[in-house]
Design a protein around this motif. Structure first.
Motif, mmCIF file in Angstrom:
data_model
loop_
_atom_site.group_PDB
_atom_site.id
_atom_site.type_symbol
_atom_site.label_atom_id
_atom_site.label_comp_id
_atom_site.label_asym_id
_atom_site.label_seq_id
_atom_site.Cartn_x
_atom_site.Cartn_y
_atom_site.Cartn_z
ATOM 1 N N ALA C 26 46.352 81.511 -0.604
ATOM 2 C CA ALA C 26 44.873 81.995 -0.113
ATOM 3 C C ALA C 26 44.321 80.680 0.788
ATOM 4 N N GLY C 27 44.731 79.648 0.323
ATOM 5 C CA GLY C 27 44.183 78.356 1.044
ATOM 6 C C GLY C 27 45.235 77.439 0.589
ATOM 7 N N SER C 28 45.580 76.640 1.932
ATOM 8 C CA SER C 28 46.463 75.261 1.360
ATOM 9 C C SER C 28 46.285 74.096 2.411
ATOM 10 N N ALA C 29 46.472 73.126 1.797
ATOM 11 C CA ALA C 29 46.213 71.948 2.531
ATOM 12 C C ALA C 29 47.309 70.779 2.285
ATOM 13 N N VAL C 30 47.911 70.162 3.354
ATOM 14 C CA VAL C 30 48.740 68.957 2.981
ATOM 15 C C VAL C 30 47.963 67.850 3.269
ATOM 16 N N ILE C 31 47.929 67.016 2.238
ATOM 17 C CA ILE C 31 47.013 65.851 2.368
ATOM 18 C C ILE C 31 47.836 64.503 2.481
ATOM 19 N N GLU C 32 47.693 63.482 3.341
ATOM 20 C CA GLU C 32 48.469 62.058 3.295
ATOM 21 C C GLU C 32 47.466 60.935 3.251
ATOM 22 N N HIS C 33 47.687 60.152 2.370
ATOM 23 C CA HIS C 33 47.081 58.943 2.155
ATOM 24 C C HIS C 33 48.168 58.043 2.275
ATOM 25 N N GLY C 34 48.168 57.563 3.433
ATOM 26 C CA GLY C 34 49.297 56.501 3.678
ATOM 27 C C GLY C 34 50.685 57.213 3.608
ATOM 28 N N LYS C 35 51.401 56.717 2.715
ATOM 29 C CA LYS C 35 52.674 57.424 2.445
ATOM 30 C C LYS C 35 52.721 58.403 1.390
ATOM 31 N N THR C 36 51.684 58.547 0.641
ATOM 32 C CA THR C 36 51.502 59.611 -0.208
ATOM 33 C C THR C 36 51.216 60.712 0.423
ATOM 34 N N ARG C 37 51.799 62.167 -0.001
ATOM 35 C CA ARG C 37 51.673 63.231 0.607
ATOM 36 C C ARG C 37 51.622 64.435 -0.461
ATOM 37 N N VAL C 38 50.732 65.203 -0.585
ATOM 38 C CA VAL C 38 50.552 66.321 -1.541
ATOM 39 C C VAL C 38 50.387 67.679 -0.825
ATOM 40 N N LEU C 39 51.172 68.548 -1.325
ATOM 41 C CA LEU C 39 50.790 69.881 -0.940
ATOM 42 C C LEU C 39 49.868 70.584 -1.930
ATOM 43 N N CYS C 40 48.725 70.914 -1.520
ATOM 44 C CA CYS C 40 47.774 71.623 -2.308
ATOM 45 C C CYS C 40 47.570 73.050 -1.829
ATOM 46 N N ALA C 41 47.871 74.210 -2.835
ATOM 47 C CA ALA C 41 47.638 75.398 -2.396
ATOM 48 C C ALA C 41 46.798 76.137 -3.543
ATOM 49 N N VAL C 42 46.099 76.972 -2.978
ATOM 50 C CA VAL C 42 45.173 77.892 -3.805
ATOM 51 C C VAL C 42 45.433 79.316 -3.799
ATOM 52 N N SER C 43 45.973 79.987 -4.989
ATOM 53 C CA SER C 43 46.042 81.428 -5.159
ATOM 54 C C SER C 43 45.240 82.202 -5.881
ATOM 55 N N ALA C 44 44.582 83.066 -5.508
ATOM 56 C CA ALA C 44 43.780 83.758 -6.304
ATOM 57 C C ALA C 44 44.269 85.259 -6.873
ATOM 58 N N VAL C 45 44.245 85.188 -8.343
ATOM 59 C CA VAL C 45 44.824 85.933 -9.042
ATOM 60 C C VAL C 45 43.969 86.931 -9.882
ATOM 61 N N ALA C 46 43.800 88.079 -9.679
ATOM 62 C CA ALA C 46 42.809 88.816 -10.690
ATOM 63 C C ALA C 46 43.497 88.671 -12.145
ATOM 64 N N GLY C 47 42.198 88.640 -12.713
ATOM 65 C CA GLY C 47 42.383 88.530 -14.098
ATOM 66 C C GLY C 47 41.875 87.172 -14.464
ATOM 67 N N VAL C 48 41.255 86.929 -15.815
ATOM 68 C CA VAL C 48 40.855 85.626 -16.396
ATOM 69 C C VAL C 48 41.515 85.272 -17.700
ATOM 70 N N PRO C 49 41.385 83.946 -18.055
ATOM 71 C CA PRO C 49 42.292 83.701 -19.411
ATOM 72 C C PRO C 49 41.856 84.550 -20.432
ATOM 73 N N ARG C 50 42.740 84.525 -21.522
ATOM 74 C CA ARG C 50 42.447 85.498 -22.751
ATOM 75 C C ARG C 50 41.163 85.180 -23.156
ATOM 76 N N TRP C 51 40.807 83.761 -23.514
ATOM 77 C CA TRP C 51 39.627 83.238 -24.372
ATOM 78 C C TRP C 51 38.385 84.072 -23.588
ATOM 79 N N MET C 52 38.501 84.022 -22.351
ATOM 80 C CA MET C 52 37.165 84.603 -21.430
ATOM 81 C C MET C 52 37.006 86.228 -21.784
ATOM 82 N N LYS C 53 38.321 86.578 -21.780
ATOM 83 C CA LYS C 53 38.139 87.997 -22.137
ATOM 84 C C LYS C 53 37.886 88.381 -23.525
ATOM 85 N N GLU C 54 38.279 87.419 -24.413
ATOM 86 C CA GLU C 54 37.769 87.879 -25.967
ATOM 87 C C GLU C 54 36.188 87.306 -26.142
#
Lengths: 241, 241, 241, 241, 241, 241
Positions: C26-54
Motif C-alpha cells: 500500500a505504501g513503501s519507502a527505501v530509506i538510506e542513512h549513509g550506508k544503512t539502507r532499509v526497505l519499509c513497506a506497509v500492507s493493509a490487511v482487513a481484520g484486527v488482532p484477536r484480542w481486539m475482536k474479543e
C-alpha cells in the motif's frame, strides 16, 4: 554396462502390491519395488482445509504426507520430530504425492471429506517417491470403494489412473527403476508421473552432475512410458484381485 | 488468444539486471522480469557443512535460501518465522536454487568457503524461482570475481552458465515467462533450467489441471530453450557492463 | 576527535528516501542513512488482532516487523527461520517500531484494518532501528493516502509526525547518527524518537560501558532534537516530491 | 490527584528483601515492592558462551532470564513453553536484566564462570522488571560472596551498585513506583536504572499515549533518582543484615 | 543401614505446608518435604478444552503443569523454553498431577471452569512429583473454597483426599520419602498416590537396576500407605489452620 | 460379564510375532496382539549420547522411540511433526520402552554402540505400549545376534527376558490384555513389565475413575503374571523359529 542386480536397462524391479494391509484405514496398500517397500494408507476425515471453507470452495480435498521410518535405511535416519520440523526432501515429496493424487480425483465429488494419503517408507532402496505414488493410487481406489459402499460419497471421484517411475542415466546409460546404489551414482535422475492415457502429470528431471541433452531427455521419457505401462497393469491387477 | 500484457506467446517480459545492489555482499544483483523483482546476494563464509568435514570432502559448498518479503504480494504474505518453520514451497525452491548453482560451480575450487545464495523476492508477479536462478548466477559471478581479486580463492570455479525460465499452457496455448495471472490460470506449468551449451539442468513440468502430452512437452521445452538463450545474453551483458 | 567519515559531531549522514519502491505494498519507502539502507513497506490487511475482536475494541491496528536480510552485514547474518524463532534484538526492535507507528496514528480511524509495517534491512551500517522508524513513517503516509483514495478508510488517521535518531558518546564525545563502527565503540548509546512538535515518544539510553551523567543525557537529547528536526524535513520533502 | 493506595507521588511502595531464599543457588533474594514479588537467583556455571571461546575473550559472563509464573497474574498467564517460544516482552526484559548486571560486574574477574541471573515473578503488580534488577543485584552480591568464600574466583568482580525504578505520568501527574493499575493508566512510562554514584545505566521512556516534553522527562528522572537512592540503601541493608 | 539424615526407614522428612503464598492465585500452597520445596498454585479460568466443547461434555476441567525453576538444582537446570519444548520428564509428571487432581474432583461440578494446577519446584531434593501432588491438593481445596465463596461454582466438587509418597529400595532396604541422594542410589523407585480411604489412585514402580519381587512390592506399598496417612493429616491441618 | 470378543477374563488375545520384517534394521519384529500391531526395529549406531562421553561412562546405550502411524487409528491421528513436538503420551511411552530395554541389557557389553528401538504402531486396538515392549525385546535379540555375528560386539549383552501386559478392571471385573474398547471403559488400567524370572521391572497402575484397593491390585498383578508367562514363551518361540 551390467546393472547391479543383473536387470536389463529397461527392466523394472519386481513389483508387488498387498492391499488392505491396515485395519482402520479407509484403504491401504503395501507396495514393493525390489527392496523398496512403502506403506500407503488413505484416511477419510470429515472437513476441508480452512482456505476452502473461507473461499467457500465446494467438494473435498486430497493431501499427502510422507515419512521414512527410522530403520528403513542402513545407518538409521533420525525422526524429523526430534528436530521439530519436517526435512526439506520429505516436504517436497509429500507435496508431489498430494498433487499427483489430486490429479487422479475430481475433488468436487469428495464433498466435505479430506482424504489423507499417508506414505510411510518401511524399507528404502531407491525410488520411494514413485513407489509412494503407485501405492497411494491403489489405496485411494480402495478408500473410495469403501466410501461409496458406506454411502459417504455419492459418485466415484476417481478420474484418472496414475503411476510413476524413476529413470536415470548411470555411466552414460539410460536405465529404469533405479535402486539406491544406481540412484546414488546417477548423473541424471528423472521422476515421471503419467496417466493411464499416456500423458504426463509430472516430469522432474535433475542433472546431479553435468547436464543432459534433449536426446537423453527423450530416451528417459520413453523408458519411463514403458515402465509406467507395466505398473498401471499391476495396479489394476491388485485392485481386481 | 491474446496475453494480458499483449506479448507474443514466445516473448519474454522485459528483463533488467542491476548489479552490485548491496554494500556488504560479495556479489549481488536485482533482477526484474516484468513486475517480478528478486534481490540475489552471495555471501562467502569460511567453513563448510558438517557432513563435508566429517567425510573429509575437499573444496567448498554452495547453498541457496529463498524467501518472499511480506509486502511482495498483494494481500501480504506472513513471515515464516511467525509460524516457526519454513513453508514447503520456499523449501522446495531454495533446494532447487542450491542444486542449480552447484551445477554452475566446480566445488573443488571453492576450498574452504561456503557460498550462500540469498534470494529475497521484492515483488512477486510469477516466475520468482526462475528469476532467482537467473539473478543468482549473475551474483555468483560477481562474488567469484571478488573472491579472486581478494585472492581468497585461486582459480575461477564457475564452469557453466545457467539460466531458467517458466513456460506453461494457458487455455491450450503454450506460452513463455508467465506472469502471476497466467500462472494461476495455467493447466501446465514447467520450469526449465539450462546451461549455456543448451543442455538441461532441471526440467520440472507439472499438470495443474488435466495432463499434458509428449507433443506439448516438446513445445514447452522448445519455448524454454528460446527464452533461455535470450536470458543468457542479458546475464552476460550485465556482467560485462 | 575526528569522526571516521569526517562528519561534525552534530552532523547526520546523508539521508535519502525513495518512495513507492514496491509494486504491491500500500505504501513503501527505501530509506538510506549513509550506508544503512532499509526497505519499509506497509500492507493493509482487513481484520484486527484477536484480542481486539474479543474485547470489541473498535478501529484498527498497526504493528511492525523487522528483519535483517542475511547479506546486509559483512559476515552474513543467518536467517532466524533456520533456528525456528525470532532473535531477541529483532523482537525488541519490531516492538519499538509498532509502538512508534501507533503513536502516529489514531487507531479509531483505521476501522477494520491492520497495517503491517515491514522493515527489512538491505544494508546495515548502524542505526537500522531509527532508519526503520523514519522510513516507516513515510511508507505509512503513502499507505494511508492510498487507502483514502481507494475509500477504504474515511478519515486520515495520521495524527503525528514521527522521526528517530541514534546518538551516543564515543571516546567521551557526544555525537549524532552513529555508523556501525562508532556504535560498536560507543560507551553510551541512545535512541530517541520524537514528534513533529518536539516532544518525546521514546527515549532509550543505554550505557554499554560505565555509566552516563545527567549532563551527558541532556547533551545527547539536545543532539537528537537537532537531528530529528532535519529528518522530519526530509520526510516531508519525500512525501511532497 | 490521590493515588490508589494513598501514597505521595514521590513515595515508593513498601520494599522488602529476603536473602538466601533458595538452597542450591549460589545467591538468591526475594524482593517485594508492594504486591509485586520476584524471586531472583544466581547460579554460577563453569564455562562461557561459545562466542567468547571462539574469540578467546578472557574472563566470564553474566546473563539474565526472566519469566512470570502463570499464577502471578490475575487471569493466569499461560507458559511460553506451551507456544514453544519466549514472548517478546520477556525477551526484552531479560536482555535488560543481563545488560544491567553486566554493568555491575568486571567480567574479567569472573574467569571461566557464567553467572545466570534467574528472575521469576511470583506476584505481579507492576514494576516487575525494576524489581528484578533490584533483587538480582542483591543475589549477585550473595553469589559473589559465596564464590569468593569457595575460592572459585580470586577477586570481587562487583564494581557498581545498581538499582532501578519505574516512574510515570498518570493523569498529567508524575509519580514513582507505579503499581499495575497506575501503570495501565499511565500516559508515559519510564524505567530508570542508576548506579550508586547517581549516574544512568539505562533510561527507557515510552509515551503510551501522546508524547512527553523535555520538562516532563526531567521531572521523571528527578523522581527516579530519589527513589533509587532509597532502594540502594535497602539493598545495602539486606546484604549487611 | 543408616540413612543420610539419620531417619528411620519408615520415617518421613519434615513436612511443612504454607497456605495462600500468592496474591492472585485462587489457591496456593508452598509445600516442603525436607529440602524439597514446591510452589503449588491453582488458577480458575473460565472455559474448557476444545474437545469438551466439541463433544459437549458438561462441567469443567482440571489440568496440571510442572516445571523446575533453573536454580532449584545444584548445577542449574536450563529452562525448557530455550530448547523450545517441554522435556519428557516434566511432561510425564504434569500428566500425573493432572490425573491425580481430576481423581479428587467431580468435574461435573466445575461447570465452565478450567482449574490450572501449576507446580513450580523452588528447591529440588528428591520427591518433587509427590510433593507437587500433596501441595496441589491443598491449593485445590483453597481455590475451591474461594470459588464457592465468590459463588462462581454452586457445589463443592472435591470428592477425595489425595496424597502421594515416594518409596524405594536402597541397598536392599525398603525406605520411605527418599531424598535426592537416596533416590539416585535406589534400585527400585515407587511413587504411590492414595485416597483418604486408603485406596490407590496411582502406583508407579520402576526397577532402576535389576528387578523387584512381589514381596518387595508389598513391603513398599505398606511403607507408602503409612507415610500417606501422615501426609493426609498434615494436609488437613494446613487447611484447618 | 462377557468380553466383547468372547475371551475369558484371564485370556490373552491371539499373539503373533513375525521376525526380520525389515531389510536394513539390525533386528526387527512385527508383533500382533489381536488387532493391535506394532513394528519394532532395532538399529545399531556407532556412538553414545553426549552425557556418556562427557562423563566417560564406558559401554553403550539403549533408547526407545514410539510413534503411531496416522492411519493406525480410526479417525486418523495427525502426525506430531505437524505440531512441531512430540505429544506427551508418546514421550511417556518411549521413555518406558527405553527403560525396559535397558533393564534387559548389560550396557557395559555394548561398548560404543547405541541401540535405537523404534516402535511404530501399524494398527492400534489397545495395549500398544505393552506390545511395543514385547516386540522390542524380540527385535533386540535379533539385533544382538547380528552384532555378535558381525563381531561388532564381543559378548552377548542380553541379561534378562522382558515381557509386558496390560490388565484392568472393567465393570468391577479384573481382566487381561484389554482391547481398545475395554481400555476406554476401564476404571483401573495397569501396565506390568516383568522378567523371565517372575520379577517386576515396571508396575504402573492408574485409576481412571474412582480408586482401587490392595485386593484389586493383587488380583491384577496375578493376572499380569500369568499373561506374561505366556508371552515370554511366544517370544522364545519366535526367536527359536
Amino acid at each position: 554396462m551390467a546393472r547391479i542386480d543383473g536387470r536389463r536397462n529397461d527392466q523394472l524391479r519386481d513389483c508387488k502390491i498387498t492391499t488392505n494391509f491396515l485395519h482402520h484405514a479407509a484403504g491401504s496398500a503395501v507396495i514393493e519395488h525390489g527392496k523398496t517397500r512403502v506403506l500407503c494408507a488413505v484416511s477419510a476425515v470429515a472437513g476441508v482445509p480452512r482456505w476452502m471453507k473461507e473461499q467457500k470452495v465446494p467438494g473435498g480435498w486430497v493431501t499427502g504426507e510422507y515419512q521414512m521410518l527410522p530403520a528403513s535405511t542402513s545407518g538409521r535416519t533420525s525422526r524429523d520430530i526430534n528436530r521439530g520440523r519436517l526435512n526439506g526432501r520429505a516436504q517436497e515429496i509429500q507435496r508431489l504425492i498430494g498433487r499427483c493424487m489430486r490429479a487422479a480425483v475430481d475433488l468436487a465429488k469428495l464433498d466435505g471429506y479430506t482424504l489423507y494419503i499417508d506414505c510411510d517408507v518401511l524399507d528404502a532402496d531407491g525410488g520411494t517417491r514413485c513407489a509412494s505414488i503407485n501405492g497411494a493410487w491403489v489405496a485411494l481406489n480402495l478408500a473410495v470403494n469403501r466410501l461409496l459402499a458406506e454411502r459417504k460419497i455419492a459418485k466415484n471421484p476417481i478420474c484418472e489412473s496414475i503411476a510413476a517411475i524413476s529413470v536415470g542415466i548411470v555411466d552414460g546409460t539410460p536405465m529404469t527403476d533405479l535402486c539406491y546404489h544406481e540412484d546414488a551414482a546417477a548423473d541424471v535422475d528423472m521422476n515421471v508421473v503419467m496417466t493411464g492415457g499416456g500423458e504426463f502429470i509430472e516430469l522432474q528431471g535433475t542433472a546431479e552432475s553435468g547436464s543432459f541433452s534433449r536426446k537423453q531427455m527423450l530416451d528417459l521419457t520413453a523408458l519411463a512410458e514403458s515402465g509406467i505401462t507395466d505398473i498401471l497393469a499391476l495396479q489394476r491387477d491388485s485392485l481386481a484381485g
